[in-house]
Design an enzyme around this catalytic site. Structure first.
Site, PDB file in Angstrom:
ATOM      1  N   ASP A 110      12.382  -1.050   4.310  1.00 59.64           N
ATOM      2  CA  ASP A 110      11.356  -0.002   4.326  1.00 59.64           C
ATOM      3  C   ASP A 110      11.913   1.222   5.059  1.00 59.64           C
ATOM      4  OD1 ASP A 110       8.889   1.101   3.785  1.00 59.64           O
ATOM      5  OD2 ASP A 110       7.898   0.237   5.535  1.00 59.64           O
ATOM      6  N   GLU A 129       0.071  -0.947   5.888  1.00 58.31           N
ATOM      7  CA  GLU A 129       1.113  -0.351   6.726  1.00 58.31           C
ATOM      8  C   GLU A 129       0.877   1.139   6.906  1.00 58.31           C
ATOM      9  OE1 GLU A 129       4.694   1.496   8.221  1.00 58.31           O
ATOM     10  OE2 GLU A 129       3.741   1.951   6.315  1.00 58.31           O
ATOM     11  N   HIS A 185       6.115  10.015   0.942  1.00 61.34           N
ATOM     12  CA  HIS A 185       4.898  10.684   1.443  1.00 61.34           C
ATOM     13  C   HIS A 185       4.712  12.081   0.827  1.00 61.34           C
ATOM     14  CE1 HIS A 185       4.383   8.083   5.355  1.00 61.34           C
ATOM     15  NE2 HIS A 185       4.910   7.389   4.362  1.00 61.34           N
ATOM     16  N   THR A 227     -17.109  36.599   6.231  1.00 58.75           N
ATOM     17  CA  THR A 227     -17.002  36.988   7.631  1.00 58.75           C
ATOM     18  C   THR A 227     -17.822  36.033   8.475  1.00 58.75           C
ATOM     19  OG1 THR A 227     -18.744  38.559   7.137  1.00 58.75           O
ATOM     20  CG2 THR A 227     -16.501  39.431   7.258  1.00 58.75           C
ATOM     21  N   ASP A 284       0.846  -1.198   0.000  1.00 61.21           N
ATOM     22  CA  ASP A 284       0.000   0.000   0.000  1.00 61.21           C
ATOM     23  C   ASP A 284       0.879   1.246   0.000  1.00 61.21           C
ATOM     24  OD1 ASP A 284       0.799  -0.511   2.724  1.00 61.21           O
ATOM     25  OD2 ASP A 284      -0.774   0.839   3.435  1.00 61.21           O
TER      26      ASP A 284
END
Ligand code: BES
Ligand code: MN
Ligand code: MN
Length: 467
Positions: free
Chosen positions: A190, A163, A437, A325, A99
């Site tokens: 990893d 994971e 990431h 606002t 994943d």
């Protein structure tokens, strides 16, 4: 002596010529995997995540694994496979994940996150390094050992699809399948190395506590002129509360937060400080004028042996074009805490929740929802398996790797130890600059092939040293 030398010479040339002949295909096959968007966090990609499990299964079958199966869980499945050449020989369990993290912000990618391209010696795609690329090195190294008749011990593959969302179902699977995954050591790629000419082996990972905050003020969004100044604004209040989570020395204010934190000896810290590090270069690649962190610790200590608290996201109110606002009814934040040895995720979550609720003014209600967590872990650097990994890297990099503690988390590693009694070897090949990431994640072709080259030596040395 002569025997070993002859046999390692043969292995050298077998590895090198196999990689030379097949490297283009190795890259092409990885790209096929990278094309499937296996984002575990977003239910929109559900069928793609399942499809990736099928693709990994197929790759294991083609590489020569037996009993390859897709093991269902309450979430995404675990791909299992094995090659038991002799039950009397040691067994290495290879763990990895198929994943990936979500690709956002998508507009910052120079090419599609799921349309891999090779540019300047790097493979660009979400998951190229974390962890499809690194996981796939093991399948290709296994293929290499099968094809060159050089697999010296048993292998089990266990590749999961959750994971990036905390590995909860893998935890259940491990508890329920202790016999099926019986092994002597766990091997994982990893993590990363310091640089391509400074190999390292990770010997520590931080744990994680992750919470989501919801602050509610008035029961509806209000006109900020009519009500402003008289009613608590949940976003302002959330910001004030967050500001109370750290003091001016960047120490976390949650009472009890540091109670269990492992304190390293001066000698251990001196040992750590030997790892090459250039602060100017560190700032430069991030376009920073200065760094920021807990007083009394170096950058490498701050990002590995010290715990942290970070806001990962904060939102609420009007976020569209132009001005509106409004005093919003609600404000939200996601907060993560990285944990170090002896801290327990469950306890930290509890004391955080108590403290955060206690500092909320009566003008709002605050909800703290725990997400997944994970425990910190330290792996031995004096074991047979560590030694084998070190020798393997020394063989292929020409330099002895440095043991380092990383700031990232891989939740299952601590469970391998506590549930199965097994140590892991974190033999990673990524670089901090690979942008895992982040937009434009990539993995060096050098690193990918270096991994495939190094792994067979791990098996060789591990079997020899285990005799
Ligand atoms: N592979 C990373 C962790 C990692 C990367 C460790 C580099 C050391 C060096 C893993 O996929 C990851 O991203 N883990 C998450 C935790 C998970 C529970 C979401 C993390 O560290 O944020
Ligand atoms: Mn990973
Ligand atoms: Mn990751």
């Amino acid at each position: 002596m002569l025997d070993i030398k002859t046999s390692s010479l043969t292995l050298d040339s077998a590895i090198n010529s196999y990689i030379e002949t097949h490297k283009d295909r190795f890259i092409k096959e990885l790209c096929e995997l990278l094309r499937i968007p296996s984002v575990s966090a977003d239910p929109k990609y559900k069928s793609e995540v399942f499809k990736t499990a099928e693709a990994v299964k197929e790759k294991l079958v083609l590489a020569g694994a037996d009993k390859v199966e897709i093991c269902p869980t309450d979430g995404y499945p675990i791909v299992f496979g094995e090659k038991i050449i002799d039950p009397k020989l040691p067994t290495v369990l290879v763990y990895g994940h198929y994943d990936v993290q979500p690709a956002d912000p998508i507009e910052l990618w120079h090419s599609g996150p799921f349309e891999p391209v090779i540019k300047d010696g790097n493979i660009y795609a979400r998951g190229a390094c974390d962890d499809k690329g690194q996981m796939f090195m093991h399948i290709k190294a296994f293929e290499l050992m099968m094809q060159t008749n050089s697999l010296p011990c048993n292998i089990i593959f266990m590749i999961e699809g959750e994971e990036e969302v905390g590995s909860d179902n893998l935890g259940v699977f491990v508890k329920q399948n202790k016999e099926k995954i019986k092994a002597d050591v766990i091997l994982i790629s990893d993590t990363g190395i310091i640089a391509n000419d400074i190999p390292s082996i990770t010997v520590g990972l931080r744990g994680l506590t992750y919470v989501e905050i919801e602050v509610t003020g008035p029961n509806r969004d209000l006109h900020s002129g009519l009500y402003g100044g008289a009613v608590g604004n949940p976003i302002n209040i959330l910001c004030e509360m967050i500001a109370k989570l750290k003091d001016d020395k960047e120490q976390i204010s949650v009472p009890g937060f540091y109670d269990d934190v492992e304190i390293l000896t001066e000698q251990e810290r001196a040992e750590m400080a030997k790892a090459p590090f250039n602060l100017d270069a560190y700032k430069k690649v991030l376009d920073l004028f200065d760094i920021h962190g807990e007083a009394g610790y170096t950058t490498n200590e701050r990002n590995s042996i010290r715990p942290t608290l970070d806001v990962n996201g904060i939102w609420g109110g009007y976020m569209g074009e132009g001005a509106k606002t409004v005093i919003p009814s609600k404000a939200y934040a996601k907060i993560s805490m990285r944990l170090v040895p002896n801290q327990k995720s469950e306890k930290i979550t509890r004391i955080f929740k108590n403290y955060f609720e206690s500092i909320a003014p009566k003008s709002v209600t605050v909800q703290v929802k725990p997400h997944h967590g994970g425990e910190p872990v330290v792996t031995p650097s004096d074991s047979v398996a560590y030694k084998a990994a070190s020798m393997a890297m020394e063989t292929t990099f020409g330099k002895k790797p440095i043991p380092i503690r990383s700031g990232g988390s891989i939740p299952i590693v601590e469970m391998f130890k506590s549930e199965l009694g097994l140590d892991s070897v974190l033999l990673g090949f990524g670089l901090d600059s690979d942008a895992i990431h982040s937009p434009n994640e990539h993995f060096g072709v050098f690193n990918y092939l270096k991994g495939i080259e190094t792994i067979p030596y791990f098996y060789k040395y591990y079997s020899e040293l285990s005799k």
